[in-house]
Design an enzyme around this catalytic site. Sequence first.
Site, PDB file in Angstrom:
ATOM      1  N   ARG A   5      32.093  35.384  36.737  1.00 22.85           N
ATOM      2  CA  ARG A   5      33.023  35.173  37.838  1.00 22.85           C
ATOM      3  C   ARG A   5      32.288  34.741  39.103  1.00 22.85           C
ATOM      4  O   ARG A   5      32.809  33.983  39.919  1.00 22.85           O
ATOM      5  CB  ARG A   5      33.836  36.449  38.104  1.00 22.85           C
ATOM      6  CG  ARG A   5      34.833  36.771  37.000  1.00 22.85           C
ATOM      7  CD  ARG A   5      35.798  37.862  37.423  1.00 22.85           C
ATOM      8  NE  ARG A   5      35.157  39.144  37.647  1.00 22.85           N
ATOM      9  CZ  ARG A   5      34.932  40.038  36.698  1.00 22.85           C
ATOM     10  NH1 ARG A   5      35.274  39.786  35.444  1.00 22.85           N
ATOM     11  NH2 ARG A   5      34.363  41.192  36.982  1.00 22.85           N
ATOM     12  N   ASP A  17      40.792  36.621  33.495  1.00 23.88           N
ATOM     13  CA  ASP A  17      41.181  37.500  32.394  1.00 23.88           C
ATOM     14  C   ASP A  17      42.642  37.243  32.073  1.00 23.88           C
ATOM     15  O   ASP A  17      43.366  36.641  32.870  1.00 23.88           O
ATOM     16  CB  ASP A  17      40.960  38.972  32.747  1.00 23.88           C
ATOM     17  CG  ASP A  17      41.757  39.390  33.972  1.00 23.88           C
ATOM     18  OD1 ASP A  17      42.769  40.091  33.804  1.00 23.88           O
ATOM     19  OD2 ASP A  17      41.394  39.017  35.101  1.00 23.88           O
ATOM     20  N   GLY A  52      36.692  36.090  47.820  1.00 25.43           N
ATOM     21  CA  GLY A  52      36.663  37.530  48.018  1.00 25.43           C
ATOM     22  C   GLY A  52      35.258  38.100  47.963  1.00 25.43           C
ATOM     23  O   GLY A  52      34.897  38.980  48.744  1.00 25.43           O
ATOM     24  N   ARG A  81      41.412  29.353  49.855  1.00 25.11           N
ATOM     25  CA  ARG A  81      40.874  30.481  49.094  1.00 25.11           C
ATOM     26  C   ARG A  81      40.545  30.037  47.680  1.00 25.11           C
ATOM     27  O   ARG A  81      41.368  29.405  46.996  1.00 25.11           O
ATOM     28  CB  ARG A  81      41.880  31.630  49.043  1.00 25.11           C
ATOM     29  CG  ARG A  81      41.658  32.614  47.880  1.00 25.11           C
ATOM     30  CD  ARG A  81      42.457  33.881  47.992  1.00 25.11           C
ATOM     31  NE  ARG A  81      42.724  34.501  46.701  1.00 25.11           N
ATOM     32  CZ  ARG A  81      41.828  35.129  45.941  1.00 25.11           C
ATOM     33  NH1 ARG A  81      40.565  35.206  46.337  1.00 25.11           N
ATOM     34  NH2 ARG A  81      42.177  35.669  44.791  1.00 25.11           N
ATOM     35  N   GLY A 128      39.457  31.947  44.258  1.00 23.61           N
ATOM     36  CA  GLY A 128      39.335  33.305  43.750  1.00 23.61           C
ATOM     37  C   GLY A 128      39.647  33.400  42.273  1.00 23.61           C
ATOM     38  O   GLY A 128      39.820  32.388  41.587  1.00 23.61           O
ATOM     39  N   MET A 171      45.477  39.130  44.545  1.00 24.41           N
ATOM     40  CA  MET A 171      45.723  40.156  45.550  1.00 24.41           C
ATOM     41  C   MET A 171      45.717  39.670  47.000  1.00 24.41           C
ATOM     42  O   MET A 171      45.823  40.493  47.909  1.00 24.41           O
ATOM     43  CB  MET A 171      44.695  41.295  45.411  1.00 24.41           C
ATOM     44  CG  MET A 171      44.700  41.971  44.063  1.00 24.41           C
ATOM     45  SD  MET A 171      43.616  43.416  43.968  1.00 24.41           S
ATOM     46  CE  MET A 171      44.532  44.603  44.956  1.00 24.41           C
ATOM     47  N   ARG A 229      29.736  35.128  45.877  1.00 19.78           N
ATOM     48  CA  ARG A 229      30.281  33.817  45.522  1.00 19.78           C
ATOM     49  C   ARG A 229      30.160  32.863  46.707  1.00 19.78           C
ATOM     50  O   ARG A 229      29.915  31.665  46.542  1.00 19.78           O
ATOM     51  CB  ARG A 229      31.741  33.943  45.081  1.00 19.78           C
ATOM     52  CG  ARG A 229      32.346  32.618  44.592  1.00 19.78           C
ATOM     53  CD  ARG A 229      33.789  32.799  44.129  1.00 19.78           C
ATOM     54  NE  ARG A 229      33.836  33.570  42.903  1.00 19.78           N
ATOM     55  CZ  ARG A 229      34.896  34.267  42.498  1.00 19.78           C
ATOM     56  NH1 ARG A 229      35.982  34.301  43.247  1.00 19.78           N
ATOM     57  NH2 ARG A 229      34.870  34.928  41.363  1.00 19.78           N
TER      58      ARG A 229
END
Length: 235
Positions: free
Chosen positions: A220, A207, A24, A91, A93, A183, A28
């Site tokens: 992160r 978290d 996302g 993905r 994330g 998400m 990153r």
Amino acid sequence: MANTPTAHIGAKYGEIAETVIMAGDPLRVKFMAEKFLDNPVLFNNVRGMLGFTGTYKGKRVSVMGHGMGMPSIGIYTYELYNFYGVKTIIRVGSAGSIQTDLHVGDLVIAAGACTNSTYANQYELPGTFAPIADFELLRHAADTCDKMGYRYKVGNVFSSDVFYSENAHNDKWINMGVLAVEMEIAGLYMNAARSGNRALGICTISDHIITGEVTTAEERQTTFTKMMDVAFSLI
């Protein structure tokens, strides 16, 4: 191809590999390009959504951002699958744990994705579609975690359309054994299914929604490397 560049990706056809690892956060993605890729070349900076193509252990691979939420990942993965000849999207994330035995830093490999999104309505299906991962990718990811000694769980995630929810109903998802909240994965899996391609979502717990465990934005961005190790092992 005539459809490229697209409205959201500035690359020409052929500049993106058949396998794309997505995150996302574009920063990153930049971190992955610098840490994992040999000779990375920038192919996209439209709207700041960075994308690079290089090689990993001699194999051609791309990394790219997808933004936050299913509308955003839906656009980018649709264009990658349908206009750029991409066959596999992974993905990597972050997710929030809703199970007491799943802690910050642990990995979640999403076998399936529940959702409160109406993303599937576009297909006009006569029922409820269950978005699932590609089994071969999932199996190899779990095997890699075992070999590397990484703590992980395989199961359902909840892909939410809402980050700041008035009524999260986490207890109901907990009761159904859902592992974590994120998400995007449901939209990714639906685009993969519709285009006849492969997808896998791997998340690091950033978290804990129940216990309050948290990480910083910098952590992160730069320290969630175990899921990247797993993703690149699938190339």
